[in-house]
Design a protein around this motif. Structure first.
Motif, PDB file in Angstrom:
ATOM      1  N   GLY A  14       0.831  -1.196   0.000  1.00 33.06           N
ATOM      2  CA  GLY A  14       0.000   0.000   0.000  1.00 33.06           C
ATOM      3  C   GLY A  14       0.863   1.242   0.000  1.00 33.06           C
ATOM      4  N   PHE A  15       0.507   2.205  -0.816  1.00 31.52           N
ATOM      5  CA  PHE A  15       1.207   3.491  -0.838  1.00 31.52           C
ATOM      6  C   PHE A  15       0.486   4.464   0.089  1.00 31.52           C
ATOM      7  CE2 PHE A  15       2.658   1.531  -4.724  1.00 31.52           C
ATOM      8  CZ  PHE A  15       4.003   1.837  -4.717  1.00 31.52           C
ATOM      9  N   TYR A  34      -7.217   3.000   2.910  1.00 32.85           N
ATOM     10  CA  TYR A  34      -7.043   3.257   4.339  1.00 32.85           C
ATOM     11  C   TYR A  34      -6.352   4.595   4.487  1.00 32.85           C
ATOM     12  CZ  TYR A  34      -2.342   1.450   3.291  1.00 32.85           C
ATOM     13  OH  TYR A  34      -1.095   1.241   2.721  1.00 32.85           O
ATOM     14  N   LEU A  35      -6.454   5.173   5.671  1.00 29.30           N
ATOM     15  CA  LEU A  35      -5.754   6.404   6.000  1.00 29.30           C
ATOM     16  C   LEU A  35      -4.932   6.162   7.260  1.00 29.30           C
ATOM     17  CD1 LEU A  35      -8.607   9.024   5.431  1.00 29.30           C
ATOM     18  CD2 LEU A  35      -6.722   8.462   3.873  1.00 29.30           C
ATOM     19  N   ASN A  41       0.214  13.547   3.041  1.00 26.52           N
ATOM     20  CA  ASN A  41      -0.901  14.347   2.524  1.00 26.52           C
ATOM     21  C   ASN A  41      -0.456  15.751   2.133  1.00 26.52           C
ATOM     22  OD1 ASN A  41      -0.758  14.678   5.600  1.00 26.52           O
ATOM     23  ND2 ASN A  41      -1.997  16.448   5.008  1.00 26.52           N
ATOM     24  N   PRO A  42      -1.134  16.359   1.170  1.00 23.64           N
ATOM     25  CA  PRO A  42      -0.906  17.792   0.935  1.00 23.64           C
ATOM     26  C   PRO A  42      -1.353  18.589   2.158  1.00 23.64           C
ATOM     27  CG  PRO A  42      -2.233  16.801  -0.824  1.00 23.64           C
ATOM     28  CD  PRO A  42      -2.172  15.811   0.292  1.00 23.64           C
ATOM     29  N   LEU A  93      -3.158   7.439   2.202  1.00 26.48           N
ATOM     30  CA  LEU A  93      -2.387   8.620   2.582  1.00 26.48           C
ATOM     31  C   LEU A  93      -1.926   8.461   4.026  1.00 26.48           C
ATOM     32  CD1 LEU A  93      -4.502  11.663   1.272  1.00 26.48           C
ATOM     33  CD2 LEU A  93      -2.271  10.929   0.394  1.00 26.48           C
ATOM     34  N   GLU A  94      -0.737   8.977   4.300  1.00 30.76           N
ATOM     35  CA  GLU A  94      -0.308   9.219   5.675  1.00 30.76           C
ATOM     36  C   GLU A  94      -0.659  10.670   5.961  1.00 30.76           C
ATOM     37  OE1 GLU A  94       3.663   9.440   8.552  1.00 30.76           O
ATOM     38  OE2 GLU A  94       3.887   8.936   6.431  1.00 30.76           O
ATOM     39  N   MET A  95      -1.599  10.879   6.870  1.00 29.94           N
ATOM     40  CA  MET A  95      -2.162  12.211   7.074  1.00 29.94           C
ATOM     41  C   MET A  95      -1.762  12.765   8.435  1.00 29.94           C
ATOM     42  SD  MET A  95      -5.933  11.732   5.364  1.00 29.94           S
ATOM     43  CE  MET A  95      -6.219  13.487   5.208  1.00 29.94           C
ATOM     44  N   ASP A  96      -1.184  13.952   8.425  1.00 29.51           N
ATOM     45  CA  ASP A  96      -0.804  14.597   9.669  1.00 29.51           C
ATOM     46  C   ASP A  96      -2.032  15.145  10.381  1.00 29.51           C
ATOM     47  OD1 ASP A  96       2.172  15.631  10.635  1.00 29.51           O
ATOM     48  OD2 ASP A  96       2.132  14.618   8.691  1.00 29.51           O
TER      49      ASP A  96
END
Length: 266
Positions: free
Chosen positions: A37-38, A105-106, A42-43, A82-85
């Motif tokens: 999974g990538f 997934y997030l 996140n922007p 996404l890896e989201m902050d």
């Protein structure tokens, strides 16, 4: 036996990694993985927020890169994430990004413990010397627990990232860990075993063995992630992560599709 899915990988679009998604997928196939999974950074609301989140204009490009990797490697299950902050005050931004594409997934992450300090940034190591380690760890775990309680995410990222540069508190942090993991259990979230810590100053998987053991006792499921920033890092040190998980009592990990979880044996 096939390796478990590697659910944490980045691409050149985050400005501090190399290679496109298809390059990582090719390495995964070479290693015998059946699923990856990538989870690109996140922007942020402003492209100049820092130097390591992808630009908003590149979000669609990122999704296309993952789709190309799927076309190039049809034998491999490739998930889009996404890896989201999590930053208090930007919850609406997270909700906006979550609605833009059919994410599998997030991953919820904390890097910033203040508006200006991303505590794992090598360029800001000196900031640690100006703070008490326990206060920083407390702030970090407080914000990570808030991320979990928000309900936005499926996976907790590198749960003790604050150990990266080896600034350890003298105090017992077990209450911080316990509160985080009990929140994850309540929210139905998984926690990743992230092998990137073995490549950092701390020379230890994120999170540490005591946290993994506590997570198992509380009943928090796990995923595995290399946090690869180059194709050669795909599934790096997974043997050590699998052993850690088994030592803690785990026999299964999570796989995700369209934000839904199922358990698979590893």
């Amino acid at each position: 036996m096939a390796l478990p899915p590697d659910y944490h990988m980045h691409t050149l679009l985050c400005h501090h990694a190399v290679g496109e998604a298809t390059d990582y997928a090719a390495q995964a196939v070479k290693l015998g993985l059946t699923e990856i999974g990538f989870s690109e950074h996140n922007p942020m609301p402003r492209d100049d927020y820092d130097s390591w989140h992808i630009y908003e204009r590149d979000l669609d490009n990122y999704v296309e890169q993952v789709q190309k990797a799927r076309r190039d490697h049809p034998s491999l299950q490739i998930k889009l994430a996404l890896e989201m902050d999590f930053i208090p005050g930007l919850e609406g931004w997270i909700e906006d990004l979550a609605a833009r594409h059919p994410w599998d997934y997030l991953i919820g992450a904390v890097h910033y413990v203040s508006d200006s300090w991303d505590l794992d940034n090598p360029e800001k190591v000196a900031e640690w010397k100006r703070h008490d380690a326990f206060e920083v760890w407390s702030a970090y775990f407080e914000r990570l627990t808030q991320a979990v309680e928000s309900g936005f995410f499926e996976i907790v990222a590198h749960a003790d990232l604050c150990k990266k540069f080896r600034y350890y508190p003298a105090q017992d942090c077990t209450p911080l860990f316990t509160r985080l993991l009990e929140a994850a259990k309540k929210q139905g979230m998984a926690m990743e075993l992230n092998t990137a810590g073995l490549r950092k100053d701390c020379k230890e998987i994120y999170p540490s063995r005591p946290i993994v053991e506590l997570a198992h006792r509380i009943g928090v499921p796990i995923t595995f992630g290399s946090d690869a920033h180059a194709p050669g890092e795909v599934a790096m040190n997974f043997a050590e992560a699998i052993q850690l998980a088994r030592d803690a009592g785990y026999t299964h990990c999570c796989r995700f599709g369209r934000r839904k979880r199922e358990m698979i044996r590893f």
